[in-house]
Design an enzyme around this catalytic site. Structure first.
Site, PDB file in Angstrom:
ATOM      1  N   HIS A  95       0.803  -1.284   0.032  1.00  0.00           N
ATOM      2  CA  HIS A  95      -0.126   0.044  -0.086  1.00  0.00           C
ATOM      3  C   HIS A  95       0.899   1.310  -0.088  1.00  0.00           C
ATOM      4  CE1 HIS A  95      -3.682  -2.498   0.561  1.00  0.00           C
ATOM      5  NE2 HIS A  95      -2.834  -3.123   1.555  1.00  0.00           N
ATOM      6  N   ILE A 266      -9.030   2.734   3.816  1.00  0.00           N
ATOM      7  CA  ILE A 266      -7.967   3.575   4.522  1.00  0.00           C
ATOM      8  C   ILE A 266      -6.730   2.994   4.147  1.00  0.00           C
ATOM      9  CG2 ILE A 266      -8.252   2.012   6.638  1.00  0.00           C
ATOM     10  CD1 ILE A 266      -7.920   5.938   6.613  1.00  0.00           C
ATOM     11  N   ASP A 267      -6.353   1.592   3.929  1.00  0.00           N
ATOM     12  CA  ASP A 267      -5.064   1.246   3.615  1.00  0.00           C
ATOM     13  C   ASP A 267      -4.305   1.887   2.486  1.00  0.00           C
ATOM     14  OD1 ASP A 267      -6.615   0.091   1.866  1.00  0.00           O
ATOM     15  OD2 ASP A 267      -6.210  -2.095   2.111  1.00  0.00           O
TER      16      ASP A 267
HETATM   17  N1  NAD Z   1      -8.852  -2.152   5.402  1.00  0.00           N
HETATM   18  C1  NAD Z   1      -8.712  -3.387   5.355  1.00  0.00           C
HETATM   19  O1  NAD Z   1      -8.257  -4.125   6.073  1.00  0.00           O
HETATM   20  C2  NAD Z   1      -8.914  -3.831   4.043  1.00  0.00           C
HETATM   21  C3  NAD Z   1      -8.584  -5.315   3.756  1.00  0.00           C
HETATM   22  C4  NAD Z   1      -8.988  -5.710   2.183  1.00  0.00           C
HETATM   23  C5  NAD Z   1      -9.410  -4.643   1.229  1.00  0.00           C
HETATM   24  N2  NAD Z   1      -9.135  -3.315   1.835  1.00  0.00           N
HETATM   25  C6  NAD Z   1      -9.314  -2.223   0.867  1.00  0.00           C
HETATM   26  O2  NAD Z   1     -10.814  -2.308   0.222  1.00  0.00           O
HETATM   27  C7  NAD Z   1     -10.637  -1.269  -0.845  1.00  0.00           C
HETATM   28  C8  NAD Z   1     -11.533  -2.084  -2.015  1.00  0.00           C
HETATM   29  O3  NAD Z   1     -11.079  -3.446  -2.429  1.00  0.00           O
HETATM   30  P1  NAD Z   1     -11.651  -4.327  -3.515  1.00  0.00           P
HETATM   31  O4  NAD Z   1     -10.812  -5.491  -3.637  1.00  0.00           O
HETATM   32  O5  NAD Z   1     -12.960  -4.195  -3.165  1.00  0.00           O
HETATM   33  O6  NAD Z   1     -11.590  -3.058  -4.840  1.00  0.00           O
HETATM   34  P2  NAD Z   1     -12.231  -3.502  -6.257  1.00  0.00           P
HETATM   35  O7  NAD Z   1     -11.063  -3.025  -7.341  1.00  0.00           O
HETATM   36  O8  NAD Z   1     -12.742  -4.588  -6.358  1.00  0.00           O
HETATM   37  O9  NAD Z   1     -13.384  -2.259  -6.003  1.00  0.00           O
HETATM   38  C9  NAD Z   1     -13.120  -1.047  -5.951  1.00  0.00           C
HETATM   39  C10 NAD Z   1     -14.503  -0.493  -6.539  1.00  0.00           C
HETATM   40  O10 NAD Z   1     -14.017   0.936  -6.477  1.00  0.00           O
HETATM   41  C11 NAD Z   1     -15.018   1.554  -7.546  1.00  0.00           C
HETATM   42  N3  NAD Z   1     -14.379   3.263  -7.612  1.00  0.00           N
HETATM   43  C12 NAD Z   1     -13.386   3.867  -7.914  1.00  0.00           C
HETATM   44  N4  NAD Z   1     -13.383   5.039  -7.787  1.00  0.00           N
HETATM   45  C13 NAD Z   1     -14.622   5.334  -7.335  1.00  0.00           C
HETATM   46  C14 NAD Z   1     -15.082   6.540  -6.841  1.00  0.00           C
HETATM   47  N5  NAD Z   1     -14.674   7.645  -6.888  1.00  0.00           N
HETATM   48  N6  NAD Z   1     -16.487   6.385  -6.432  1.00  0.00           N
HETATM   49  C15 NAD Z   1     -17.029   5.100  -6.023  1.00  0.00           C
HETATM   50  N7  NAD Z   1     -16.343   4.099  -6.352  1.00  0.00           N
HETATM   51  C16 NAD Z   1     -15.260   4.110  -7.028  1.00  0.00           C
HETATM   52  C17 NAD Z   1     -14.430   0.840  -8.577  1.00  0.00           C
HETATM   53  O11 NAD Z   1     -15.182   1.134  -9.825  1.00  0.00           O
HETATM   54  C18 NAD Z   1     -14.644  -0.616  -7.902  1.00  0.00           C
HETATM   55  O12 NAD Z   1     -15.865  -0.987  -8.670  1.00  0.00           O
HETATM   56  C19 NAD Z   1      -9.169  -1.095  -1.309  1.00  0.00           C
HETATM   57  O13 NAD Z   1      -8.570  -0.180  -0.729  1.00  0.00           O
HETATM   58  C20 NAD Z   1      -8.533  -2.492  -0.742  1.00  0.00           C
HETATM   59  O14 NAD Z   1      -7.159  -2.241  -0.260  1.00  0.00           O
HETATM   60  C21 NAD Z   1      -8.990  -2.921   3.045  1.00  0.00           C
END
Ligand code: NAD
Length: 360
Positions: A95, A266-267
């Protein structure tokens, strides 16, 4: 190649990047794995199981980090920076767009750093997806529980009751994490609106029943939805980049007291303006009367499920990386390479750190 598997040191992080089965699979390909003693203990794997799978187990952390390739779950913490050196290949969640200090250290020390979260195959993120699945499910549990007055929430039950409307839930980003969070909160009876920039994603969520309604991600619409929400889940991602800030401070301030924000993004820096990273030890803070949960390693608290899921996804890519490093042919590994030879080499990470040397 020698592959090192250290104990995770991030707060509350109980996952391990390779299970004994993963170690065995990597060994079949001719690589040797050195495991730090107790690396798998919190996930339910004993040192004896790692030995039986062919690993060498040592209590000496320096020996583990002296390996050619170190595979780990979370980005190196400040206490681990002393191990970062030229000649090391690092493979884990990094990240870097949200980690300027670590990025600078990796560049300065000449580490070859490969990030799980930017490895992209067939339009998907196969190393991030299993963790997003778990974080999404966990977000639903956390959000529903945090709404209780005992947790500082408003006292709204997500599912409502006969004659009483359900809680309003807004999920920002309808990819893997957002979909699972929406699905969970809808299963608890919440009224869920999914928000995304990608209309085909929103159509898919309508068809698979994860949401009650969808909304294209435009500032005025998002503001209106968030003002009326009991729960906001942040899960927007543009791979490798700092997360887009989709929810403004004004929108959060207009939420009813005791509302809940769970910002999974947040990551990557967070997609809610009022978020700041929290830890599993101290997961929440309250701002403008709204309880924020912004833990950067949510799956770390479900290590048995998360380690097995992560290891299964990591093992074949690790084997390829180690073989390529041994042959001197290591390439960008499907977009995973973020830093190499003293420069940032991933475009989105370079964009986040224009002050650091880059080679694109
Ligand atoms: N905090 C944690 O422990 C943890 C754990 C796993 C994943 N995550 C994070 O969760 C987040 C999502 O991951 P994911 O695998 O679901 O990603 P993903 O790529 O499957 O989905 C992300 C979505 O966000 C959409 N998007 C992009 N810009 C946007 C905007 N301006 N408005 C609305 N939607 C928008 C994209 O079109 C996509 O559909 C990432 O940041 C990931 O690192 C965090």
């Amino acid at each position: 190649m020698v592959i090192g598997l250290p104990v995770e040191v991030k707060d509350g992080e109980d996952r391990v990047a390779l299970t004994p089965s993963g170690v065995h699979a990597v060994g079949v390909d001719g690589h040797r794995v050195v495991v730090e003693a107790s690396a798998g203990a919190a996930a339910g794997y004993t040192d004896d199981e790692y030995r039986a799978a062919g690993a060498e187990v040592t209590g000496d952390v320096d020996t583990v980090w002296a390996a050619d390739v170190v595979v780990k779950v979370k980005e190196p913490q400040p206490s681990e920076h002393r191990h970062l050196r030229r000649g090391l290949t690092l493979f884990g969640f990094l990240h870097l767009a949200a980690e300027p200090e670590l990025t600078a250290v990796l560049v300065e020390r000449g580490v070859a750093a490969y990030a799980f979260e930017t490895l992209s195959e067939a339009g998907g993120l196969p190393l991030l997806a299993p963790m997003s699945e778990i974080a999404g499910r966990a977000a639903a549990i956390v959000a529903a529980a945090t709404l209780s007055s005992a947790s500082g929430g408003s006292g709204v039950l997500v599912g409502g009751a006969a004659g009483v409307p359900p809680g309003e839930v807004v999920v920002i980003g309808m990819g893997v994490a957002g979909r699972l969070a929406a699905h969970g909160l809808r299963g608890l009876g919440g009224h869920v609106t999914g928000v995304d920039v990608d209309l085909s994603r929103l159509l898919a969520r309508r068809l698979d029943g994860a949401v009650d309604a969808t909304q294209v991600s435009e500032p005025r619409h998002v503001d209106e939805l968030v003002r009326g929400a009991d729960v906001v889940i942040g899960a927007a991602l543009v791979p490798g980049r700092r997360a887009p800030v989709v929810v403004s401070e004004e929108s959060v301030a207009a939420m009813a007291d005791g509302g809940v924000v769970v910002d999974l993004a947040i990551d990557q820096g967070g997609c809610v303006a009022t978020s700041r990273p929290t830890t599993l030890s101290e997961p929440t803070f309250t701002r403008h009367g709204v309880v924020h949960y912004a833990v950067t390693n949510v799956p770390g608290q479900y290590p048995r499920t998360a380690s097995a899921a992560l290891s299964a996804a990591v093992t074949p890519r690790l084997t390829r990386l180690a073989s390529d490093v041994a042959a001197g042919t290591a390439d960008d590994l499907a977009g995973a390479r973020n830093v190499a030879d003293g420069a940032v080499v991933h475009p989105a990470v370079a964009e986040a750190h224009p002050d650091l040397p880059s080679r694109l």
